[in-house]
Motif scaffolding. Structure first.
Motif, PDB file in Angstrom:
ATOM      1  N   GLU A 196       0.826  -1.207   0.000  1.00  0.00           N
ATOM      2  CA  GLU A 196       0.000   0.000   0.000  1.00  0.00           C
ATOM      3  C   GLU A 196       0.862   1.260   0.000  1.00  0.00           C
ATOM      4  N   SER A 197       1.969   1.239   0.755  1.00  0.00           N
ATOM      5  CA  SER A 197       2.829   2.423   0.806  1.00  0.00           C
ATOM      6  C   SER A 197       3.506   2.660  -0.541  1.00  0.00           C
ATOM      7  N   ALA A 198       3.918   1.593  -1.217  1.00  0.00           N
ATOM      8  CA  ALA A 198       4.548   1.744  -2.533  1.00  0.00           C
ATOM      9  C   ALA A 198       3.557   2.305  -3.546  1.00  0.00           C
ATOM     10  N   ALA A 199       2.321   1.841  -3.504  1.00  0.00           N
ATOM     11  CA  ALA A 199       1.299   2.345  -4.418  1.00  0.00           C
ATOM     12  C   ALA A 199       1.002   3.813  -4.149  1.00  0.00           C
ATOM     13  N   MET A 200       0.999   4.210  -2.873  1.00  0.00           N
ATOM     14  CA  MET A 200       0.745   5.597  -2.525  1.00  0.00           C
ATOM     15  C   MET A 200       1.844   6.501  -3.063  1.00  0.00           C
ATOM     16  N   VAL A 201       3.089   6.087  -2.911  1.00  0.00           N
ATOM     17  CA  VAL A 201       4.216   6.884  -3.412  1.00  0.00           C
ATOM     18  C   VAL A 201       4.122   7.048  -4.929  1.00  0.00           C
ATOM     19  N   ASP A 202       3.820   5.974  -5.642  1.00  0.00           N
ATOM     20  CA  ASP A 202       3.719   6.046  -7.102  1.00  0.00           C
ATOM     21  C   ASP A 202       2.652   7.053  -7.523  1.00  0.00           C
ATOM     22  N   GLU A 203       1.507   7.017  -6.857  1.00  0.00           N
ATOM     23  CA  GLU A 203       0.410   7.911  -7.217  1.00  0.00           C
ATOM     24  C   GLU A 203       0.760   9.366  -6.942  1.00  0.00           C
ATOM     25  N   LEU A 204       1.401   9.632  -5.798  1.00  0.00           N
ATOM     26  CA  LEU A 204       1.775  11.001  -5.446  1.00  0.00           C
ATOM     27  C   LEU A 204       2.864  11.537  -6.367  1.00  0.00           C
ATOM     28  N   GLN A 205       3.820  10.692  -6.720  1.00  0.00           N
ATOM     29  CA  GLN A 205       4.878  11.124  -7.638  1.00  0.00           C
ATOM     30  C   GLN A 205       4.302  11.526  -8.987  1.00  0.00           C
ATOM     31  N   ALA A 206       3.307  10.794  -9.460  1.00  0.00           N
ATOM     32  CA  ALA A 206       2.676  11.125 -10.733  1.00  0.00           C
ATOM     33  C   ALA A 206       1.972  12.474 -10.656  1.00  0.00           C
ATOM     34  N   ARG A 207       1.360  12.767  -9.521  1.00  0.00           N
ATOM     35  CA  ARG A 207       0.668  14.047  -9.352  1.00  0.00           C
ATOM     36  C   ARG A 207       1.667  15.209  -9.331  1.00  0.00           C
ATOM     37  N   ILE A 208       2.816  15.001  -8.702  1.00  0.00           N
ATOM     38  CA  ILE A 208       3.848  16.043  -8.678  1.00  0.00           C
ATOM     39  C   ILE A 208       4.358  16.315 -10.090  1.00  0.00           C
ATOM     40  N   THR A 209       4.587  15.251 -10.846  1.00  0.00           N
ATOM     41  CA  THR A 209       5.059  15.408 -12.217  1.00  0.00           C
ATOM     42  C   THR A 209       4.074  16.229 -13.042  1.00  0.00           C
ATOM     43  N   THR A 210       2.793  16.009 -12.814  1.00  0.00           N
ATOM     44  CA  THR A 210       1.773  16.782 -13.538  1.00  0.00           C
ATOM     45  C   THR A 210       1.905  18.266 -13.241  1.00  0.00           C
ATOM     46  N   VAL A 211       2.143  18.611 -11.981  1.00  0.00           N
ATOM     47  CA  VAL A 211       2.315  20.026 -11.622  1.00  0.00           C
ATOM     48  C   VAL A 211       3.597  20.574 -12.222  1.00  0.00           C
ATOM     49  N   GLU A 212       4.681  19.827 -12.126  1.00  0.00           N
ATOM     50  CA  GLU A 212       5.985  20.291 -12.623  1.00  0.00           C
ATOM     51  C   GLU A 212       5.963  20.575 -14.122  1.00  0.00           C
ATOM     52  N   ALA A 245       8.004  23.809   2.312  1.00  0.00           N
ATOM     53  CA  ALA A 245       7.715  24.924   1.416  1.00  0.00           C
ATOM     54  C   ALA A 245       8.723  24.967   0.279  1.00  0.00           C
ATOM     55  N   GLN A 246       9.967  24.586   0.552  1.00  0.00           N
ATOM     56  CA  GLN A 246      11.025  24.658  -0.467  1.00  0.00           C
ATOM     57  C   GLN A 246      10.741  23.763  -1.669  1.00  0.00           C
ATOM     58  N   PRO A 247      10.504  22.456  -1.484  1.00  0.00           N
ATOM     59  CA  PRO A 247      10.216  21.633  -2.669  1.00  0.00           C
ATOM     60  C   PRO A 247       8.905  22.013  -3.348  1.00  0.00           C
ATOM     61  N   GLN A 248       7.934  22.516  -2.574  1.00  0.00           N
ATOM     62  CA  GLN A 248       6.705  22.989  -3.208  1.00  0.00           C
ATOM     63  C   GLN A 248       7.000  24.130  -4.182  1.00  0.00           C
ATOM     64  N   PRO A 323       3.685  19.375   7.880  1.00  0.00           N
ATOM     65  CA  PRO A 323       4.943  18.756   7.463  1.00  0.00           C
ATOM     66  C   PRO A 323       4.693  17.847   6.257  1.00  0.00           C
ATOM     67  N   ALA A 324       5.587  16.897   6.016  1.00  0.00           N
ATOM     68  CA  ALA A 324       5.490  16.045   4.830  1.00  0.00           C
ATOM     69  C   ALA A 324       4.349  15.040   4.969  1.00  0.00           C
ATOM     70  N   SER A 325       3.359  15.149   4.081  1.00  0.00           N
ATOM     71  CA  SER A 325       2.247  14.208   4.030  1.00  0.00           C
ATOM     72  C   SER A 325       1.620  14.309   2.650  1.00  0.00           C
ATOM     73  N   PRO A 326       0.688  13.417   2.309  1.00  0.00           N
ATOM     74  CA  PRO A 326      -0.009  13.574   1.031  1.00  0.00           C
ATOM     75  C   PRO A 326      -0.687  14.933   0.882  1.00  0.00           C
ATOM     76  N   LEU A 327      -1.022  15.583   1.992  1.00  0.00           N
ATOM     77  CA  LEU A 327      -1.602  16.920   1.919  1.00  0.00           C
ATOM     78  C   LEU A 327      -0.619  17.916   1.311  1.00  0.00           C
ATOM     79  N   THR A 328       0.681  17.667   1.467  1.00  0.00           N
ATOM     80  CA  THR A 328       1.692  18.542   0.868  1.00  0.00           C
ATOM     81  C   THR A 328       1.576  18.529  -0.657  1.00  0.00           C
ATOM     82  N   VAL A 329       1.280  17.372  -1.212  1.00  0.00           N
ATOM     83  CA  VAL A 329       1.100  17.272  -2.658  1.00  0.00           C
ATOM     84  C   VAL A 329      -0.187  17.970  -3.069  1.00  0.00           C
TER      85      VAL A 329
END
Length: 343
Positions: A196-212, A245-248, A323-329
């Motif tokens: 479940e944690s690996a799937a969560m990371v994959d999904e969040l990374q894809a969302r970040i890429t969309t913003v970038e 805030a920095q990586p955001q 701090p760092a959580s899915p809410l950060t994304v």
């Protein structure tokens, strides 16, 4: 109850040796009777749940004998991770403010059904809670370590403690999205929910890429500051490279005017803020948003900042950045959408 292990690594109680002997004998008999028959998945899953794991928290080795069954939330950030891992039903108590705006209606309702020990925050947004109240809940895992509660005190009561890395006196790594992946991975290890944690990371990374790769992020870079103003008077806090805030800002194509400050958060004087002249201001708050923008606009000389002149102010709740959580994304996505709407 899961607890910190006090015995040295590699030490095994005699009862465990006897149990292991009987288990080995049973395994041999089973192999003789059933040949290569596959083991019941529920049995394998049970064995994983009961295997001790060790993770690091603020330089401390934290060992849990089994997946936690009684969790107490002493900060809000882990909620969306626990929900993604499917273990929110193990939270027996919470402390702090858990605004419904952060969550889906179903998750918000689930949180409201969890007994609350305290929702009192001091003027700087820190939780006010006694250690005795925490211990009385008999948790096997505490997530967060507010003022007045100590790791040693909870450890003496058999309660494991995990803190957000960025809240440690000396964080193990710089603030970037790797901090979030590590936090999700750590909780996945603790609760034995690695898939479940690996799937969560994959999904969040894809969302970040969309913003970038969005138009807002690809346009010419602008400067920005992330602030936590005191509504009604008081200090203004700014976020340096030690905060999420920095990586955001980097992901959405903004340059932090305080990128020369390695602190996570620090008090900033009005003169310095005005002198650095950010083109965008992201204002964090806990509580009601009313008055947050005015708290900055009303600062002496603030009208000279380009962000104020051009009305480039974005107001959002604190946990959408820290701090760092899915809410950060999600907070990153909100910033990106605000920038797009302001074009």
């Amino acid at each position: 109850m899961s607890s910190l292990l006090d015995r040295p690594a590699g030490t095994v109680h005699s009862g465990a040796v006897r149990a292991g002997t009987f288990a080995l004998a049973a395994l041999v008999l089973s192999a003789c009777a059933g040949g290569a028959q596959a083991q019941d998945p529920s049995v394998r899953n049970s064995e994983v749940q009961d295997t001790a794991v060790t993770v690091t928290s603020c330089g401390h080795q934290v060992t849990l004998e089994a997946a936690p069954e009684r969790v107490i939330l002493l900060e809000t950030a882990p909620v969306t991770i626990l929900d993604g891992l499917g273990v929110m039903d193990r939270v027996v108590a919470r402390a702090g403010d858990f605004p419904a705006e952060y969550y889906s209606p179903e998750l918000a309702e689930q949180i409201q059904d969890i007994p609350s020990l305290s929702e009192d925050l001091d003027a700087s947004g820190h939780l006010m809670l006694s250690q005795e109240e925490v211990v009385a809940q008999e948790p096997d895992l505490a997530l967060g370590l507010p003022d007045g509660v100590t790791r040693q005190g909870l450890g003496d009561a058999g309660i494991a403690v995990l803190e957000q890395d960025l809240y440690c006196p000396e964080p193990d790594q710089d603030a970037d999205f790797e901090v979030l992946w590590a936090e999700i991975d750590r909780l996945g290890t603790v609760f034995r929910t690695e898939d479940e944690s690996a799937a969560m990371v994959d999904e969040l990374q894809a969302r970040i890429t969309t913003v970038e790769t969005s138009d807002a992020a690809q346009r010419e870079s602008r400067t920005a500051a992330v602030l936590y103003p005191s509504v009604g008077g008081g200090p203004v806090y700014a976020y340096g490279t030690g905060s999420m805030a920095q990586p955001q800002l980097e992901a959405v194509g903004l340059e932090n005017v305080f990128d020369d400050v390695t602190d996570r958060v620090f008090e900033v004087q009005t003169e310095e803020l005005v002198d650095r002249d950010p083109e965008v201001l992201i204002l964090l708050h806990q509580g009601e948003p009313d008055g947050v923008s005015e708290a900055v606009i009303s600062l002496p000389g603030a009208g000279a900042m380009r962000a104020v002149e051009q009305d480039q102010l974005i107001v959002q709740r604190f946990n959408f950045t820290e701090p760092a959580s899915p809410l950060t994304v999600e907070g990153l996505e909100r910033i990106g959408q605000e920038l797009h709407d302001q074009d």
